[in-house]
Each structure stands twice: as structure tokens, then as C-alpha cells.
Design a protein around this motif. Sequence first.
Motif, short mmCIF file in Angstrom:
data_model
loop_
_atom_site.label_atom_id
_atom_site.label_comp_id
_atom_site.label_asym_id
_atom_site.label_seq_id
_atom_site.Cartn_x
_atom_site.Cartn_y
_atom_site.Cartn_z
N UNK A 57 0.80 -0.78 0.29
CA UNK A 57 -0.03 -0.54 -0.03
C UNK A 57 0.96 1.07 0.20
N UNK A 58 0.44 2.26 -1.18
CA UNK A 58 1.92 3.52 -1.00
C UNK A 58 1.11 4.26 -0.34
N UNK A 59 2.43 4.87 1.24
CA UNK A 59 1.95 5.60 2.22
C UNK A 59 1.92 6.79 1.25
N UNK A 60 1.85 7.75 0.63
CA UNK A 60 1.42 9.44 0.42
C UNK A 60 1.99 9.88 0.96
N UNK A 61 1.40 10.68 1.16
CA UNK A 61 2.02 11.71 2.22
C UNK A 61 1.57 11.94 3.85
N UNK A 62 1.04 10.39 4.52
CA UNK A 62 0.62 9.99 5.79
C UNK A 62 2.02 11.22 6.39
N UNK A 63 2.08 10.79 7.62
CA UNK A 63 3.47 10.81 8.93
C UNK A 63 3.46 9.27 8.27
N UNK A 64 4.80 9.41 8.62
CA UNK A 64 5.80 7.92 8.77
C UNK A 64 5.61 7.35 10.14
N UNK A 65 5.11 8.09 10.87
CA UNK A 65 5.00 7.61 12.60
C UNK A 65 3.91 7.48 12.92
N UNK A 66 2.81 7.66 11.87
CA UNK A 66 1.79 7.08 12.38
C UNK A 66 1.59 5.49 11.17
N UNK A 67 2.49 5.65 10.49
CA UNK A 67 2.13 4.33 9.28
C UNK A 67 2.86 2.93 10.63
N UNK A 68 1.87 1.80 10.53
CA UNK A 68 2.48 1.30 11.86
C UNK A 68 2.79 -0.59 10.51
N UNK A 69 3.55 -1.04 11.21
CA UNK A 69 4.18 -2.31 10.42
C UNK A 69 3.51 -3.35 11.10
N UNK A 70 3.37 -4.14 10.43
CA UNK A 70 2.63 -5.68 10.75
C UNK A 70 3.91 -6.48 10.83
N UNK A 71 4.45 -7.81 11.67
CA UNK A 71 5.14 -8.37 11.43
C UNK A 71 5.10 -9.39 10.13
#
Length: 84
Positions: A57-71
Motif C-alpha cells: 500500500x502506498x504511504x503517500x503523504x501520511x506522516x511516517x510516525x503514523x504508519x504502523x508496521x506488521x510483523x
Amino acid sequence: MAKVTVRYWAAAKAAAGVAEEPYEADTLADALAAVRARHPGELARVLLRCSFLVDGDPVGKRAHETVRLADGGTVEVLPPFAGG
């Protein structure tokens, strides 16, 4: 912390010297901070121009701090591409 694979493409791959590598991080911001710490030279500069996909999924302009990563997830590092 989630265990993720960071995959590099084009100029990012050349700067990292590897196609992919594992990291442990909870957010995209955490993963990119770890990448910068491991590769403080050219790759850190290339990252400024990159876009990112997290699990396709594209991150786009979302703040990187708000993009959670899954194991078991994947972060794709995509520099601007030339040509068509």
C-alpha cells in the motif's frame, strides 16, 4: 517490535549495497531511522526523494510516525524512476 523486510529499488539499492535487509520497528519512521543509522551516507540522502509502500500500500503523504508496521511485513523503498 515488528520484524519487517526493507526492500530497496534502483538508486536506493545501489546506495544500500543490498537488495533487502531485515529490521525491527513499530512504525515506518522507526524503520527509516534504523536504515539511516545503518547507512548514513548516500542512502540517507536518497531516502529524502523516495516514496514508500508498506505491504503493497502506498504511504503517500501520511506522516511516517503514523504508519504502523506488521510483523512479517515489507517496506518497499522506491526512488523516483526516469523513463517511460
